[in-house]
Design a protein around this motif. Structure first.
Motif, PDB file in Angstrom:
ATOM      1  N   VAL A  65     -54.770  40.091  65.662  1.00 54.06           N
ATOM      2  CA  VAL A  65     -53.628  39.923  64.752  1.00 54.06           C
ATOM      3  C   VAL A  65     -54.050  40.244  63.324  1.00 54.06           C
ATOM      4  N   GLY A  66     -55.263  39.836  62.948  1.00 51.18           N
ATOM      5  CA  GLY A  66     -55.765  40.151  61.613  1.00 51.18           C
ATOM      6  C   GLY A  66     -55.889  41.641  61.373  1.00 51.18           C
ATOM      7  N   THR A  67     -56.355  42.376  62.361  1.00 48.15           N
ATOM      8  CA  THR A  67     -56.475  43.826  62.191  1.00 48.15           C
ATOM      9  C   THR A  67     -55.110  44.498  62.146  1.00 48.15           C
ATOM     10  N   ILE A  68     -54.171  43.979  62.920  1.00 51.40           N
ATOM     11  CA  ILE A  68     -52.809  44.548  62.861  1.00 51.40           C
ATOM     12  C   ILE A  68     -52.216  44.327  61.482  1.00 51.40           C
ATOM     13  N   THR A  69     -52.363  43.119  60.950  1.00 53.13           N
ATOM     14  CA  THR A  69     -51.824  42.807  59.630  1.00 53.13           C
ATOM     15  C   THR A  69     -52.430  43.741  58.586  1.00 53.13           C
ATOM     16  N   ARG A  71     -53.771  46.738  59.061  1.00 57.36           N
ATOM     17  CA  ARG A  71     -53.314  48.116  59.268  1.00 57.36           C
ATOM     18  C   ARG A  71     -51.880  48.314  58.797  1.00 57.36           C
ATOM     19  N   VAL A  72     -51.011  47.320  59.025  1.00 59.60           N
ATOM     20  CA  VAL A  72     -49.614  47.446  58.584  1.00 59.60           C
ATOM     21  C   VAL A  72     -49.544  47.459  57.062  1.00 59.60           C
ATOM     22  N   LYS A  73     -50.299  46.586  56.407  1.00 57.21           N
ATOM     23  CA  LYS A  73     -50.303  46.565  54.939  1.00 57.21           C
ATOM     24  C   LYS A  73     -50.823  47.884  54.379  1.00 57.21           C
ATOM     25  N   LYS A  74     -51.897  48.397  54.981  1.00 59.73           N
ATOM     26  CA  LYS A  74     -52.471  49.659  54.524  1.00 59.73           C
ATOM     27  C   LYS A  74     -51.467  50.799  54.692  1.00 59.73           C
ATOM     28  N   ALA A  75     -50.821  50.845  55.834  1.00 59.98           N
ATOM     29  CA  ALA A  75     -49.823  51.902  56.081  1.00 59.98           C
ATOM     30  C   ALA A  75     -48.649  51.765  55.121  1.00 59.98           C
ATOM     31  N   GLY A  76     -48.222  50.527  54.872  1.00 59.40           N
ATOM     32  CA  GLY A  76     -47.123  50.300  53.931  1.00 59.40           C
ATOM     33  C   GLY A  76     -47.483  50.757  52.535  1.00 59.40           C
ATOM     34  N   ASN A  77     -48.699  50.463  52.088  1.00 57.36           N
ATOM     35  CA  ASN A  77     -49.137  50.901  50.761  1.00 57.36           C
ATOM     36  C   ASN A  77     -49.183  52.415  50.673  1.00 57.36           C
ATOM     37  N   GLU A  78     -49.674  53.060  51.715  1.00 59.72           N
ATOM     38  CA  GLU A  78     -49.751  54.523  51.706  1.00 59.72           C
ATOM     39  C   GLU A  78     -48.360  55.135  51.665  1.00 59.72           C
TER      40      GLU A  78
END
Length: 137
Positions: A65-69, A71-78
């Motif tokens: 769950v931590g890695t998903i969170t 990755r989602v934040k990173k993708a959102g920022n990009e």
């Protein structure tokens, strides 16, 4: 963490299985004591294994769950940084707290963080006007 994932281990079915197993072991103990002791030891080992499996499951689930969170934040920022649309975040004092690169490019400045939003976008000021009354013909 969703409750349905944790109930996987804490469901009443696991508790009832262990209760039934202990009852059957007690019955075996009444007929052959050495076989009952062996069964009790096996029940203990099974309980220990079950608790270890639960602990490992929770640890792995938290890591996942931590890695998903992340990755989602990173993708959102990009995505937010790459949009060809200006996005500005500002606070209650109408000071700019963040903007994407498109805004900097549009204003031809490196950064406008900390400045008033009205300084760069004066059309955003809300003007209080009286409602119009239409004259009837």
């Amino acid at each position: 963490m969703p409750k349905f994932l944790l109930k996987r281990w804490h469901g009443q079915h696991i508790v009832w299985i262990f209760v039934l197993l202990i009852c059957l072991t007690a019955i075996i103990y009444m007929f052959k004591w050495w076989l009952g002791v062996t069964a009790f030891l096996l029940c203990g080992l099974l309980a220990y294994y079950t608790l270890q499996a639960e602990t490992a499951f929770r640890r792995e689930l938290n890591t996942y769950v931590g890695t998903i969170t992340h990755r989602v934040k990173k993708a959102g920022n990009e995505v937010m940084s790459g949009l060809p649309i200006g996005i500005v975040l500002y606070n209650e004092e109408k000071k700019i707290e963040w903007h994407n690169p498109f805004v900097a490019k549009m204003l031809e400045q490196d950064s406008v963080i900390g400045e008033s939003i009205y300084e760069h976008f004066p059309d955003l000021k809300v003007r209080k006007t009286k409602p119009r009354r239409w004259n009837s013909l």
